[in-house]
Design a protein around this motif. Structure first.
Motif, short mmCIF file in Angstrom:
data_model
loop_
_atom_site.label_atom_id
_atom_site.label_comp_id
_atom_site.label_asym_id
_atom_site.label_seq_id
_atom_site.Cartn_x
_atom_site.Cartn_y
_atom_site.Cartn_z
N PRO A 77 -6.14 -5.21 33.86
CA PRO A 77 -6.34 -5.39 32.42
C PRO A 77 -7.81 -5.65 32.13
CG PRO A 77 -4.64 -6.86 33.26
CD PRO A 77 -5.30 -6.27 34.43
N GLN A 78 -8.28 -5.13 31.02
CA GLN A 78 -9.67 -5.37 30.64
C GLN A 78 -9.73 -6.21 29.38
OE1 GLN A 78 -12.15 -1.90 30.52
NE2 GLN A 78 -13.85 -3.05 29.64
N LEU A 79 -10.59 -7.22 29.42
CA LEU A 79 -10.72 -8.11 28.27
C LEU A 79 -11.66 -7.49 27.25
CD1 LEU A 79 -9.86 -10.95 27.29
CD2 LEU A 79 -12.02 -11.77 28.20
N VAL A 101 -8.49 -9.57 23.40
CA VAL A 101 -7.23 -8.96 23.86
C VAL A 101 -7.45 -8.39 25.26
CG1 VAL A 101 -6.42 -8.34 21.57
CG2 VAL A 101 -7.81 -6.74 22.84
N TYR A 102 -6.36 -8.34 25.99
CA TYR A 102 -6.38 -7.65 27.28
C TYR A 102 -5.77 -6.27 27.09
CZ TYR A 102 -7.83 -11.57 30.14
OH TYR A 102 -8.56 -12.56 30.72
N LEU A 103 -6.51 -5.25 27.50
CA LEU A 103 -6.01 -3.88 27.40
C LEU A 103 -5.72 -3.39 28.81
CD1 LEU A 103 -8.47 -2.25 24.87
CD2 LEU A 103 -6.22 -3.23 24.43
N ILE A 111 -1.23 2.45 26.39
CA ILE A 111 -2.05 1.26 26.59
C ILE A 111 -1.21 0.08 26.15
CG2 ILE A 111 -4.09 0.03 25.82
CD1 ILE A 111 -5.16 2.32 27.14
N VAL A 112 -1.17 -0.94 26.99
CA VAL A 112 -0.49 -2.18 26.60
C VAL A 112 -1.57 -3.19 26.28
CG1 VAL A 112 1.15 -3.91 27.32
CG2 VAL A 112 1.33 -1.60 28.21
N ASP A 157 6.80 -14.76 26.19
CA ASP A 157 5.86 -13.93 26.93
C ASP A 157 4.55 -13.83 26.15
OD1 ASP A 157 8.02 -13.56 28.53
OD2 ASP A 157 8.52 -11.57 27.74
N LEU A 158 3.53 -13.29 26.81
CA LEU A 158 2.28 -13.04 26.10
C LEU A 158 2.56 -12.15 24.89
CD1 LEU A 158 -0.45 -12.33 28.79
CD2 LEU A 158 -0.23 -14.32 27.30
N ASP A 159 1.77 -12.33 23.84
CA ASP A 159 2.02 -11.58 22.62
C ASP A 159 1.46 -10.17 22.72
OD1 ASP A 159 3.30 -13.70 21.33
OD2 ASP A 159 1.36 -14.65 20.97
N ALA A 160 2.36 -9.20 22.80
CA ALA A 160 1.94 -7.81 22.84
C ALA A 160 1.49 -7.41 21.45
CB ALA A 160 3.08 -6.93 23.32
N LEU A 161 0.49 -6.56 21.38
CA LEU A 161 -0.03 -6.09 20.10
C LEU A 161 0.19 -4.59 19.98
CD1 LEU A 161 -3.36 -8.08 20.25
CD2 LEU A 161 -1.39 -8.61 18.83
#
Ligand code: FES
Lengths: 189, 641
Positions: A77-79, A101-103, A111-112, A157-161
């Motif tokens: 994941p990339q910040l 965000v982490y991509l 892409i999540v 869980d972490l909040d998915a965007l």
């Protein structure tokens, strides 16, 4: 002002009826006079509850500074910092970092994105490449690379965007914060 | 004089008002232990006075809070005053605890003193809230992140929680209104509440303290100012003579004042020596691991045992139950004989204090054994020291103190490097200090542009190590073969000569970078630099591939003109595939971080970030003079304005 009807019965002489009316009148005027500062004060005090964030123009999606190809398939994941105009009471600050965000490119086409804010109490989570999980230093929440919580500390869980791929490779993201501590994802603002 | 006092008394009845103090008798004699109450009162007054004075220069808003507190630190006595205010708040909390314990031991909560006990107990949590509402006012990193976390904890309370959170924070995100709201609490609402409770509390002391004995009637010991406490009981058993009946004033008063003086002395000493802490200005983009104050550590630890859906037990149920238990304690204890009551109280005390110390200690132990947390808190401390250094340097811009660290290459460089570069590049010195990539696949950039770094790259062994080209496709490239060629089949004496020549080349190239830290060295080495330049385009023929000044061509290898300079690095990181660097397929995986000059917002690095990163790589940042005397500089600044 207390228990005027008792006075009424217990006053053996005098003018109980008028006394009663005077009590009512005094209390009424008192209430009326008191209500002005009380109501306006309360309204002022509660102002933060009534203030709604004004919606920005457009569909709320922001273009991310990384393209689809720049991310490795199933890679780390990339910040990415989210830069937006920020309104703070009486100021507008242009182009401020308002979050991160982490991509991660889960497969060729998708892409999540996760908000880096811990759903527990809002600290920033940190991706640990060595352990392949997200870690929150505040109360040691951990989440898998898929954002799923790995212990009982976080409520969810972490909040998915929401992410959209546009024009063959541009990454667009709808940045949102969610209320901490709740098992459900409740957007704030 | 006397007639004036009579005149005054006739109009104010002041003698009667003072009677409770002047006439009070202590049947058990004065005691040092009785001083806790008076000490609390005096510390409270100190807080009101110092707090009021600090308001003279404090300004609550995100742009001004930190700046104004830093300003206070610079004013005459501001440092001391703020220190006293800070450490007195801690002392007040400790003393509150001691006072409750003493009252509990003395069983001084018995009828008719229940309201005295309850108001005292209520003041304790108010005091804690009062203290934590003050912490974020400085606009510092830890204070503001504490209130954000506390806000979320409050927000987790069902129904009203989110509403209270919003009012406290003044919206969804911490900002101006968080500070004005906390200010309202800290200097307005809470003082009024506490003063109200305190007046009632003292009123109750006077009301119930005036026992028959104190008015000169027959001795009646039970509901006196202080019920017989442990020491009193012991004294009564061990001394054959009853203690003398001394008046409260001055015999107790002199003890009180001694204790107050000692406590204030300690506080002033600490305040004078250390002053109150001032963290880096709050900035959500700075790394920081928030922790609660020591007095909330026990609750923080408790939350570890009640996770997920059970968190409310640690946040609401247990603290509420403890407070409720203590409030109701006089009733639970009412019917007990003195002996049973003593056992009860001793038990409550043991369990209560034990649990508190245990939880608090455990929480600290956990952190002290957590290398990651220690590193993070050391980082916070370093950021804070840095922010203070930068703020000492000049007055702050109107955008506020947040710009100090945001515009500081020394702070932002490592953060940017970690985020954008460190997956391939390390940035670590010879001892491994710094950032080490988990799988380095590109040169270590520590000391980039210095003569030492360039020398390594011109060494046939070191150039193929993972510090330079070892993990890149350039290990197979022309540069590596060229360097090896230079040393091919030559005698040791010639090799030594070659190394010396390359050292000169390194010096010449480093001079191209014009690193601010090497300015003096470059200036003193004009002759070797000129020789190095000549070697570069002459005998060593670097310009066969590289362009250097007016020699050589672009296109086959990076330009050595102004190599490592600010503008060279901006270009290289911005777009390594530019013909000045590694055009076409000669580039090895290095991304372009600022390719699009038309639309900077589309780039991975904004122009600002790119500048910060480059300045950091070049060691180009402000360092405070090592022998700085802030006071002198301050005077100079003030005189200059
Ligand atoms: S805020 Fe992340 S674990 Fe508590």
């Amino acid at each position: 002002m207390s228990q005027p009807h008792l006075d009424l019965h217990q006053t053996p002489s005098g003018e109980p009826r008028r006394g009663f009316m005077t009590h009512i009148l005094a209390a009424g005027i008192g209430l009326l006079v008191g209500a002005v500062p009380a109501v306006s004060g309360l309204a002022f005090f509660l102002d933060p509850l009534m203030r709604k964030k004004k919606d920005g123009s457009g569909d709320g999606f922001l273009k991310m500074p990384v393209s689809l190809e720049a991310l490795e398939v199933n890679g780390e994941p990339q910040l990415v910092k989210i830069i937006m105009n920020k309104v703070d009471a009486w100021n507008t600050y242009l182009n401020q970092p308002v979050g991160a965000v982490y991509l991660r490119r889960a497969d060729k086409e998708t892409i999540v994105a996760f908000n880096s804010r811990c759903p527990h109490l809002g600290c920033a989570v940190d991706y640990k490449p060595s352990e392949k999980h997200y870690f929150c230093p505040c109360h040691t929440s951990t989440f898998g690379v898929d954002g799923v919580k790995q212990n009982e500390i976080p409520p969810r869980d972490l909040d998915a965007l929401e992410v959209q791929i546009r024009n063959g490779g541009e990454v667009w993201l709808k940045f949102q914060n969610f209320r901490a501590t709740t098992p459900e994802k409740i957007p704030v603002g | 004089m006397q007639s004036f006092l009579n005149w005054l008394d006739a109009r104010t009845d002041y003698r009667q008002l003072l009677a409770p103090i002047r006439m009070r008798v202590l049947p058990a004699g004065p005691r040092w232990a009785y001083s806790t109450a008076s000490c609390l009162l005096w510390l409270f007054i100190v807080q009101l006075v110092t707090g009021l004075l600090l308001m003279l220069s404090y300004s609550p808003s995100t742009t001004t809070a930190w700046a104004s507190v830093h300003f206070i630190e610079q004013t005459a006595a501001g440092h001391f005053l703020r220190g006293v205010h800070h450490f007195t708040s801690h002392a007040l909390i400790i003393l509150c605890g001691v006072h409750v314990v003493r009252v509990l031991l003395a069983r001084a909560f018995q009828a008719p003193r229940e309201l005295l006990w309850i108001t005292g107990l209520l003041m304790f949590p108010l005091m804690l809230v009062w203290a934590i509402s003050g912490n974020p006012l400085s606009g510092g990193l830890s204070g503001v992140s504490q209130i954000e976390v506390e806000g979320h904890i409050i927000g987790s309370t069902p129904w009203v929680g989110p509403l209270i959170q919003r009012i406290l924070i003044g919206g969804e995100e911490a900002g101006h209104l968080t500070l004005t709201h906390l200010y309202f609490l800290h200097v307005g609402l809470l003082p009024l509440l506490v003063i109200g409770l305190l007046l009632f509390h003292i009123g109750q002391v006077i009301r119930h303290g005036l026992s028959v004995a104190e008015l000169g009637g027959p001795q009646d010991d039970v509901s006196r100012w202080s019920a017989p406490n442990l020491t009193h009981l012991i004294a009564a058993h061990t001394s054959p003579l009853p203690p003398p009946r001394l008046k409260y004033y001055p015999y107790q008063t002199v003890r009180n004042m001694t204790v107050v003086t000692v406590v204030l002395g300690i506080i002033s000493a600490i305040a004078g020596m250390h002053g109150a802490p001032l963290d880096a200005p709050a900035d959500p983009t700075l790394p920081h691991t928030p922790r609660p104050e020591w007095y909330f550590r026990s609750l923080f630890e408790l939350r570890r045992y009640f996770v997920g859906d059970w968190e409310f037990v640690a946040t609401i149920i247990i603290p509420g139950a403890v407070l409720g238990f203590f409030v109701l304690f006089p009733m639970l204890n009412r019917k007990c004989s003195p002996r049973v009551s003593l056992i009860h109280r001793a038990l409550v005390l043991l369990v209560g204090v034990g649990a508190w110390i245990g939880l608090t200690g455990m929480s600290y132990l956990r952190d002290w054994n957590d290398a990651e947390y220690l590193a993070s808190s050391a980082e916070t401390e370093a950021l804070s020291a840095r922010a203070r250094d930068l703020a000492d340097r000049s007055l702050l811009p109107p955008e506020g103190a947040i710009t100090l660290l945001r515009d500081d290459p020394k702070t932002q460089g490592p953060l940017l490097f970690a985020r954008h570069c460190a997956s391939c590049h390390s940035h670590a010195d010879a001892s491994g200090q710094g950032m080490v990539a988990s799988e380095p696949s590109a040169p270590n950039l520590h000391g980039f542009g210095t003569a030492a770094w360039i020398s390594g790259k011109l060494d046939p062994q070191r150039i193929v190590s993972e510090h330079y080209f070892g993990k890149t496709k350039f290990t197979e490239g022309d540069m590596v073969s060229k360097i090896k060629e230079l040393f091919d089949g030559i005698e040791e004496a010639e090799a030594a000569k070659m190394r010396d020549d390359l050292k000169l080349v390194a010096q010449a190239l480093s001079a191209e970078a014009a690193l601010p830290r090497a300015a003096a060295a470059d200036h003193d080495a004009q002759a070797p630099i000129v020789t190095g330049r000549e070697l570069l385009s002459g005998r060593l023929a670097c310009t066969d591939c590289h362009k250097f000044r007016d020699q050589g061509e672009l296109g086959s290898a990076p330009d050595l003109t102004a190599y490592g300079s600010r503008e060279w690095l901006l270009g290289m990181i911005g777009n390594p595939q530019h013909e000045r660097f590694y055009s076409g397929d000669r580039n090895d995986r290095m991304p372009a971080f600022a390719e699009d000059t038309e639309h900077p917002e589309r780039n991975l690095l904004s122009p600002r970030e790119l500048n910060l990163l480059v300045d950091w790589l070049r060691g180009d940042w402000y360092e405070p003079p090592t022998t700085s005397i802030p006071a002198q500089r301050r005077n100079a600044t003030l005189a200059g304005n």
